[in-house]
Design an enzyme around this catalytic site. Structure first.
Site, mmCIF file in Angstrom:
data_model
loop_
_atom_site.group_PDB
_atom_site.id
_atom_site.type_symbol
_atom_site.label_atom_id
_atom_site.label_comp_id
_atom_site.label_asym_id
_atom_site.label_seq_id
_atom_site.Cartn_x
_atom_site.Cartn_y
_atom_site.Cartn_z
ATOM 1 N N SER A 139 0.833 -1.201 0.000
ATOM 2 C CA SER A 139 0.000 0.000 0.000
ATOM 3 C C SER A 139 0.865 1.248 0.000
ATOM 4 O O SER A 139 2.077 1.182 0.269
ATOM 5 C CB SER A 139 -0.926 -0.079 1.227
ATOM 6 N N GLY A 140 0.259 2.385 -0.347
ATOM 7 C CA GLY A 140 0.901 3.683 -0.182
ATOM 8 C C GLY A 140 2.289 3.824 -0.793
ATOM 9 O O GLY A 140 2.533 3.426 -1.940
ATOM 10 N N GLY A 160 5.156 2.340 -0.086
ATOM 11 C CA GLY A 160 5.869 1.098 -0.387
ATOM 12 C C GLY A 160 5.445 0.529 -1.735
ATOM 13 O O GLY A 160 6.292 0.101 -2.542
ATOM 14 N N TYR A 183 3.562 7.490 17.361
ATOM 15 C CA TYR A 183 3.985 7.407 15.957
ATOM 16 C C TYR A 183 5.183 8.320 15.698
ATOM 17 O O TYR A 183 6.188 7.913 15.121
ATOM 18 C CB TYR A 183 2.826 7.794 15.031
HETATM 19 P P1 NDP Z 1 0.260 2.987 4.346
HETATM 20 O O1 NDP Z 1 -0.611 2.682 5.471
HETATM 21 O O2 NDP Z 1 -0.335 3.178 2.999
HETATM 22 O O3 NDP Z 1 1.382 1.882 4.211
HETATM 23 C C1 NDP Z 1 1.938 1.255 5.322
HETATM 24 C C2 NDP Z 1 2.290 -0.155 4.989
HETATM 25 O O4 NDP Z 1 2.807 -0.798 6.151
HETATM 26 C C3 NDP Z 1 1.094 -0.980 4.541
HETATM 27 O O5 NDP Z 1 1.463 -1.732 3.416
HETATM 28 C C4 NDP Z 1 0.824 -1.884 5.718
HETATM 29 O O6 NDP Z 1 0.276 -3.138 5.370
HETATM 30 C C5 NDP Z 1 2.236 -2.055 6.256
HETATM 31 N N1 NDP Z 1 2.239 -2.564 7.621
HETATM 32 C C6 NDP Z 1 1.582 -2.075 8.687
HETATM 33 N N2 NDP Z 1 1.782 -2.841 9.763
HETATM 34 C C7 NDP Z 1 2.585 -3.850 9.372
HETATM 35 C C8 NDP Z 1 3.115 -4.976 10.031
HETATM 36 N N3 NDP Z 1 2.865 -5.239 11.305
HETATM 37 N N4 NDP Z 1 3.903 -5.811 9.326
HETATM 38 C C9 NDP Z 1 4.143 -5.571 8.029
HETATM 39 N N5 NDP Z 1 3.660 -4.537 7.359
HETATM 40 C C10 NDP Z 1 2.879 -3.682 8.016
HETATM 41 O O7 NDP Z 1 1.089 4.304 4.760
HETATM 42 P P2 NDP Z 1 2.225 5.128 3.986
HETATM 43 O O8 NDP Z 1 2.490 4.547 2.670
HETATM 44 O O9 NDP Z 1 1.878 6.542 4.099
HETATM 45 O O10 NDP Z 1 3.472 4.884 4.937
HETATM 46 C C11 NDP Z 1 4.685 4.376 4.482
HETATM 47 C C12 NDP Z 1 5.828 5.032 5.217
HETATM 48 O O11 NDP Z 1 5.879 6.412 4.906
HETATM 49 C C13 NDP Z 1 5.729 4.946 6.736
HETATM 50 O O12 NDP Z 1 7.009 4.653 7.248
HETATM 51 C C14 NDP Z 1 5.315 6.348 7.144
HETATM 52 O O13 NDP Z 1 5.753 6.638 8.428
HETATM 53 C C15 NDP Z 1 6.047 7.148 6.102
HETATM 54 N N6 NDP Z 1 5.574 8.500 5.891
HETATM 55 C C16 NDP Z 1 4.320 8.736 5.403
HETATM 56 C C17 NDP Z 1 3.901 10.026 5.181
HETATM 57 C C18 NDP Z 1 2.561 10.327 4.647
HETATM 58 O O14 NDP Z 1 2.247 11.503 4.539
HETATM 59 N N7 NDP Z 1 1.736 9.344 4.304
HETATM 60 C C19 NDP Z 1 4.789 11.167 5.451
HETATM 61 C C20 NDP Z 1 6.086 10.781 5.946
HETATM 62 C C21 NDP Z 1 6.454 9.506 6.141
HETATM 63 P P3 NDP Z 1 -1.249 -3.299 4.840
HETATM 64 O O15 NDP Z 1 -1.201 -2.951 3.373
HETATM 65 O O16 NDP Z 1 -1.524 -4.730 5.080
HETATM 66 O O17 NDP Z 1 -2.080 -2.358 5.634
HETATM 67 MG MG1 PMR Z 2 0.582 18.335 9.419
HETATM 68 C C1 PMR Z 2 3.257 23.370 7.208
HETATM 69 C C2 PMR Z 2 3.507 22.239 6.753
HETATM 70 C C3 PMR Z 2 2.993 20.972 7.202
HETATM 71 C C4 PMR Z 2 3.466 19.791 6.714
HETATM 72 C C5 PMR Z 2 4.534 19.588 5.689
HETATM 73 C C6 PMR Z 2 2.754 18.754 7.392
HETATM 74 C C7 PMR Z 2 2.995 17.409 7.187
HETATM 75 N N1 PMR Z 2 1.852 19.317 8.253
HETATM 76 C C8 PMR Z 2 1.968 20.692 8.165
HETATM 77 C C9 PMR Z 2 1.229 21.630 8.880
HETATM 78 C C10 PMR Z 2 0.135 21.370 9.708
HETATM 79 N N2 PMR Z 2 -0.310 20.144 10.023
HETATM 80 C C11 PMR Z 2 -0.688 22.367 10.372
HETATM 81 C C12 PMR Z 2 -0.502 23.834 10.268
HETATM 82 C C13 PMR Z 2 -1.640 21.673 11.084
HETATM 83 C C14 PMR Z 2 -2.730 22.234 11.955
HETATM 84 C C15 PMR Z 2 -3.895 22.552 11.144
HETATM 85 C C16 PMR Z 2 -1.395 20.267 10.856
HETATM 86 C C17 PMR Z 2 -2.164 19.254 11.414
HETATM 87 C C18 PMR Z 2 -1.891 17.903 11.239
HETATM 88 C C19 PMR Z 2 -2.584 16.789 11.837
HETATM 89 C C20 PMR Z 2 -3.769 16.817 12.727
HETATM 90 N N3 PMR Z 2 -0.841 17.420 10.463
HETATM 91 C C21 PMR Z 2 -0.866 16.078 10.565
HETATM 92 C C22 PMR Z 2 -1.892 15.668 11.400
HETATM 93 C C23 PMR Z 2 -1.840 14.248 11.482
HETATM 94 O O1 PMR Z 2 -2.583 13.500 12.089
HETATM 95 C C24 PMR Z 2 -0.628 13.785 10.729
HETATM 96 C C25 PMR Z 2 0.366 13.304 11.743
HETATM 97 O O2 PMR Z 2 0.892 14.033 12.507
HETATM 98 O O3 PMR Z 2 0.678 12.020 11.767
HETATM 99 C C26 PMR Z 2 1.632 11.654 12.754
HETATM 100 C C27 PMR Z 2 -0.097 15.031 10.054
HETATM 101 C C28 PMR Z 2 0.931 15.249 9.135
HETATM 102 N N4 PMR Z 2 1.337 16.502 8.762
HETATM 103 C C29 PMR Z 2 2.331 16.382 7.832
HETATM 104 C C30 PMR Z 2 2.585 15.001 7.611
HETATM 105 C C31 PMR Z 2 3.618 14.452 6.668
HETATM 106 C C32 PMR Z 2 1.719 14.306 8.388
HETATM 107 C C33 PMR Z 2 1.604 12.802 8.313
HETATM 108 C C34 PMR Z 2 2.315 12.044 9.331
HETATM 109 C C35 PMR Z 2 3.720 11.605 9.089
HETATM 110 O O4 PMR Z 2 3.947 10.629 8.421
HETATM 111 O O5 PMR Z 2 4.626 12.178 9.635
#
Ligand code: NDP
Ligand code: PMR
Ligand code: LMG
Length: 399
Positions: A96-97, A99, A274
């Protein structure tokens, strides 16, 4: 009503606080990092943009080591390969996502065989077909990172397959933002840190032996990090903030019974857990680099691929969040990236010769050019990295 008010209150606080820090780069909490500069690189927030509108060129990011976004596999890369075979890359959570998108990008290049290490192997197979990865370019293998026994079994099965290992991508993660109580892995560790950090910690330690044996020209271990674990950014200052404290909860085994399920020993908070797990991921990469890069030549890297607001990571969040988060990131923070684009970015870190430097936390600017980003003080603290490594080693029974 009250809930929303609290949330908005905390945002206002976070934003105001950020503004204050921007004005004073000498502030010790943000030593060595300029939030303003950082902001320009990773997003353009309305407040900042409004001021810059008349002088666009002044908002051009200053980038330390910029490489123009290059295709996944360049001609030079092919020419410099010692081996004639495809590269073998394990990607955890490839169903998913990010990966899956990375598997797709690498699978399409024809230069890689992808081992999709997934907890749901039927889903993985289905998704590989759905995105059109050629059959000969991937293998699905079972891996449940929430069970250390499964991790050991995976490493064993992989080894017995006889396939060399050239690159390992620790990508899988879980996120429980609305959980009121913790859940636990098979060994009783809080689920987010147990899966995202401890599972990957054991996996990468075990597979290091396999990587050492490979004759591939550019061997790599990539651990996906994130901006939200870095408190030198605005995103990292949205509460709850990452903070590992003195690691007392981790040292106690995160079991939530005798000891707190949180690394810092505090009350359970799914979103914080997380973010803490991402800090561990980034610290682990750096500790690997210090311990093994010189000896093995393996590249250790982490990255923030951008905000991929549409992935399954947010599946546990409230529906309103899932609805608003993508447009918020797209139009307000401008930090949004598509799964396809993020997959291409991670694929670059897997295979691009210009991203072969070890010990780096990669990010991309708004033009999708990669640069070496700066981690927060905590996420780059060598003492903490060493302690996290040593405690984790005990928890997964390697030491
Ligand atoms: P997804 O939920 O789409 O993908 C996560 C994947 O991890 C899924 O394939 C899921 O499997 C797998 N997974 C979860 N638990 C397990 C487990 N116990 N064993 C094996 N596999 C598992 O999320 P993302 O693609 O967004 O996340 C991928 C990476 O990117 C993460 O490390 C996340 O922290 C990072 N990331 C994401 C951001 C974002 O904005 N989305 C921003 C910054 C970093 P299944 O398909 O079965 O659910
Ligand atoms: Mg965030 C200004 C830039 C910015 C970016 C690049 C992210 C990334 N976020 C930003 C801003 C804000 N966020 C602001 C201003 C808010 C308040 C409105 C906000 C809120 C918010 C929430 C409630 N943001 C989130 C959440 C989540 O639940 C997500 C999280 O923290 O997961 C741990 C998230 C995220 N913001 C991002 C990114 C990349 C996430 C996804 C989580 C991660 O993979 O790190
Ligand atoms: C913590 O806080 C919890 O305490 C913790 O347990 C955990 O759940 C963690 O990260 C998860 O959150 C709660 C809060 C984050 O997260 C939420 O659950 C928010 C629920 C979503 C509510 C949506 C209300 C929308 C109201 C609009 C407000 C406008 C703000 C826009 C900002 C622009 C700045 C100029 O805590 C927070 O600090 C965030 C609180 C605000 C929620 C924002 C969620 C992102 C979506 C924002 C949409 C904005 C409008 C989008 C429109 C786009 C099109 C133009």
């Amino acid at each position: 009503g009250t809930l929303l008010q609290t949330h908005i209150g905390s945002v206002a606080f976070a934003l105001q606080k950020e503004g204050g820090h921007s004005a004073s780069t000498k502030d010790s909490a943000f030593r060595g990092v300029s939030l303003v500069e950082h902001g320009k690189k990773e997003f353009s927030f309305p407040v900042i943009r409004a001021k810059k509108v008349t002088s666009r060129n002044t908002s051009v990011p200053r980038i330390r080591a910029q490489t123009v976004a290059a295709p996944v596999e360049t001609k030079e890369a092919r020419a410099s390969k010692k081996t004639d075979r495809k590269g073998n890359v394990i990607i955890t959570g490839a169903s998913s996502g990010l990966g899956l998108a990375t598997a797709k990008a690498l699978g399409e290049s024809g230069e890689w065989h992808i081992i999709m290490a997934c907890r749901d192997f039927l889903k993985a197979e289905r998704m590989a077909r759905a995105v059109g990865i050629p059959k000969e370019n991937y293998t699905v293998m079972h891996l449940d990172l929430a069970s250390l026994e499964s991790v050991r079994q995976f490493a064993d099965t992989f080894r017995r397959s006889g396939r060399p290992l050239d690159v390992l991508v620790c990508n899988a993660a879980v996120y429980f933002p609305t959980a009121k109580v913790p859940t636990f892995t098979a060994e009783g560790f809080e689920m987010s840190v147990g899966t995202n950090h401890l599972g990957h910690f054991l996996l990468s330690r075990l597979l290091l032996e396999d990587l050492k044996k490979s004759d591939f020209d550019s061997k790599r271990v990539i651990i996906v990090g994130s901006i939200t674990g870095n408190t030198n950014t605005l995103a990292g200052n949205i509460p709850p903030k990452a903070n590992l404290g003195d690691l007392r909860g981790l040292a106690g085994g995160l079991n939530g019974v005798n000891i707190s399920p949180m690394i810092d020993g505090g009350e359970f908070d799914g979103a914080k857990a997380y973010k803490d797990s991402k800090v561990c991921n980034m610290l682990t990469m750096q500790e690997f680099h210090r311990r093994y890069h010189e000896e093995t030549g393996i590249t250790f890297a982490s990255l923030y691929p951008g905000c991929i607001a549409t992935t399954g990571l947010f599946r546990e969040h409230i529906p309103l969040f899932r609805l608003l988060f993508p447009p918020f990131q797209k139009y307000i923070t401008k930090g949004f990236v598509s799964e396809d684009e993020a997959g291409k970015r991670l694929a670059q870190v897997v295979s691009n010769p210009s991203l072969a430097k070890s010990g780096v936390y990669w990010s991309w600017n708004n033009n999708s050019a990669s640069f070496e980003n700066q981690l927060s003080e905590e996420a780059s603290d060598p003492e903490k990295a060493k302690k996290v490594w040593e405690i984790s080693e005990k928890l997964v029974e390697l030491a």
